[in-house]
Enzyme design. Sequence first.
Site, PDB file in Angstrom:
ATOM      1  N   ASP A  17      38.675  40.814  28.356  1.00 56.47           N
ATOM      2  CA  ASP A  17      39.185  41.668  29.424  1.00 56.47           C
ATOM      3  C   ASP A  17      40.382  42.460  28.901  1.00 56.47           C
ATOM      4  O   ASP A  17      41.332  41.881  28.375  1.00 56.47           O
ATOM      5  CB  ASP A  17      39.600  40.811  30.624  1.00 56.47           C
ATOM      6  N   HIS A  69      48.281  50.932  36.011  1.00 53.82           N
ATOM      7  CA  HIS A  69      48.302  49.496  36.327  1.00 53.82           C
ATOM      8  C   HIS A  69      49.364  48.780  35.487  1.00 53.82           C
ATOM      9  O   HIS A  69      50.180  48.021  36.015  1.00 53.82           O
ATOM     10  CB  HIS A  69      46.919  48.880  36.088  1.00 53.82           C
ATOM     11  N   GLU A 112      40.943  42.122  40.809  1.00 56.93           N
ATOM     12  CA  GLU A 112      41.186  43.240  39.903  1.00 56.93           C
ATOM     13  C   GLU A 112      39.894  44.049  39.855  1.00 56.93           C
ATOM     14  O   GLU A 112      38.858  43.550  39.418  1.00 56.93           O
ATOM     15  CB  GLU A 112      41.602  42.740  38.503  1.00 56.93           C
ATOM     16  N   GLU A 127      37.548  46.488  38.271  1.00 50.69           N
ATOM     17  CA  GLU A 127      37.390  46.891  36.875  1.00 50.69           C
ATOM     18  C   GLU A 127      35.976  47.420  36.646  1.00 50.69           C
ATOM     19  O   GLU A 127      35.097  47.286  37.494  1.00 50.69           O
ATOM     20  CB  GLU A 127      37.622  45.689  35.945  1.00 50.69           C
ATOM     21  N   ASP A 135      37.760  40.873  38.464  1.00 52.25           N
ATOM     22  CA  ASP A 135      38.451  39.817  37.707  1.00 52.25           C
ATOM     23  C   ASP A 135      39.404  39.116  38.671  1.00 52.25           C
ATOM     24  O   ASP A 135      40.593  39.417  38.742  1.00 52.25           O
ATOM     25  CB  ASP A 135      39.198  40.472  36.537  1.00 52.25           C
ATOM     26  N   ARG A 177      47.656  34.769  40.981  1.00 50.42           N
ATOM     27  CA  ARG A 177      48.919  35.312  40.459  1.00 50.42           C
ATOM     28  C   ARG A 177      50.011  34.256  40.304  1.00 50.42           C
ATOM     29  O   ARG A 177      50.836  34.360  39.392  1.00 50.42           O
ATOM     30  CB  ARG A 177      49.426  36.424  41.382  1.00 50.42           C
ATOM     31  N   GLN A 215      49.151  32.220  37.304  1.00 52.14           N
ATOM     32  CA  GLN A 215      49.341  33.103  36.142  1.00 52.14           C
ATOM     33  C   GLN A 215      50.824  33.221  35.759  1.00 52.14           C
ATOM     34  O   GLN A 215      51.188  33.124  34.587  1.00 52.14           O
ATOM     35  CB  GLN A 215      48.770  34.478  36.469  1.00 52.14           C
ATOM     36  N   LYS A 245      42.678  33.048  35.428  1.00 50.24           N
ATOM     37  CA  LYS A 245      41.584  34.010  35.357  1.00 50.24           C
ATOM     38  C   LYS A 245      40.233  33.331  35.160  1.00 50.24           C
ATOM     39  O   LYS A 245      39.198  33.935  35.441  1.00 50.24           O
ATOM     40  CB  LYS A 245      41.808  34.943  34.159  1.00 50.24           C
ATOM     41  N   THR A 252      34.770  35.277  37.559  1.00 48.23           N
ATOM     42  CA  THR A 252      34.748  36.723  37.362  1.00 48.23           C
ATOM     43  C   THR A 252      33.404  37.187  37.904  1.00 48.23           C
ATOM     44  O   THR A 252      32.366  36.662  37.507  1.00 48.23           O
ATOM     45  CB  THR A 252      34.843  37.083  35.857  1.00 48.23           C
ATOM     46  N   GLU A 272      49.548  45.120  43.206  1.00 42.02           N
ATOM     47  CA  GLU A 272      50.156  46.448  43.252  1.00 42.02           C
ATOM     48  C   GLU A 272      50.190  47.007  44.674  1.00 42.02           C
ATOM     49  O   GLU A 272      51.174  47.624  45.083  1.00 42.02           O
ATOM     50  CB  GLU A 272      49.388  47.409  42.349  1.00 42.02           C
TER      51      GLU A 272
HETATM   52 MN    MN Z   1      41.644  41.870  34.479  1.00 39.07          MN
END
Ligand code: MN
Length: 400
Positions: free
Chosen positions: A117, A124, A190, A192, A224, A228, A231, A244, A248, A349
């Site tokens: 990834d 971002h 996420e 993607e 993804d 948080r 993480q 993560k 996915t 975000e």
């Molecule tokens: Mn990602």
Amino acid sequence: MTPTTWVPHAAGSGHDVDHLPYGVFTTSDEPPRVGTRIGDHVLDLAAAARATAPSYVALLDAASLNPLMAAGPETWSAVRAWVTDLLLDPAQEAALSLLPVDDVTLRLPFEVGDYVDYYASEHHATNVGRIFRPDGDALLPNWKHLPVGYHGRSGSVVVSGTAIHRPAGQRKAPTEDAPTFGPCLRLDIEAELGFVVGRALPFGERASTADFATTVFGVTGVNDWSARDIQAWEYVPLGPNLAKSFATTVGAWVTPLAALEAARVPLPGQEPAVLPYLQEEGPGGYDVEVEVELNGTVVARPPYRTMYWSPAQMLAHLTVNGASLRVGDLYASGTISGPEKDQRGSFLELSWGGREPFAVGDAERTFLEDGDEVVLRYSAPTATGRLTLGEVRGTILPTR
Ligand code: MN
């Protein structure tokens, strides 16, 4: 002018004869096999091969796209031309098995090999830098010199529609003295784009940016899912791990690169100039529009054309050290975020680190709640209209 398919309601739809994504499906009475979507139908390509092209049976009467992909780019083109001819020739209708898409079960379309990834959106990466390091430089010094990425967990890649249990793990807020164990409190998405490798590359060799179109078979949407709080505590100094690896989600359909020719666009621009192995001829970007839908409300529209690094550069970087590729390897772009507030492809975000809840219809969110359903939708221009990539759908269930 595009020739017209005989399949009803397909012409002018997101699944016209110039798209033809590949997937793997089952019906109640038959095992998994390869199909293509045309309009609101799935064409059974295993049955079509038995009826009209026996040499393709071994590639298409298969439980994954891997045999088709492994056959190589000349076969990719030949199969696409054969399917196109079938769908343009009304005389073929009687010989073909066309099933309503709602009547089939779609499976994970390919056996996922290795999964990488990336982190290829400047907007971002800048937003995340500002949220986590408000007093430092938003972008770290390496960011404009190489496409930053990490190796993910291929065994946890699941197909659209798979429910996602909220992961549990270690979390520690900066204000806490010690970590605690429990359900993730800041579960995120996420949005993607993923690139599916269709050609093996021997250990020790390199794929160049020019090898992109003969190495990558096609494109699929990717969510993804990201924990948080897990993480933030675990990632120092080696990067994401359990935050993560729990899930996915990819789309059920892989759109061949050939269908996205009209969507090629130049990158926004790279300054400073990249090292020679990352240089690329021709337009490197794709004009794919993304919609992030939460519980039926669109909360963001990230534009893929704003990505800083191209997928060909990601491929060249992935193999420049001699790492091998296998058929079915997947690499994803990283979160797609544009310059505008409503173009951000993660809740991190959209809620600015959880500090600014955002509106979702009559509700508000910072991060995902149990019961929330996320759908990522993707579309891109064709020569005459727009195609629709497979949606990426998932509902959050409570921690097991
Ligand atoms: Mn990602």
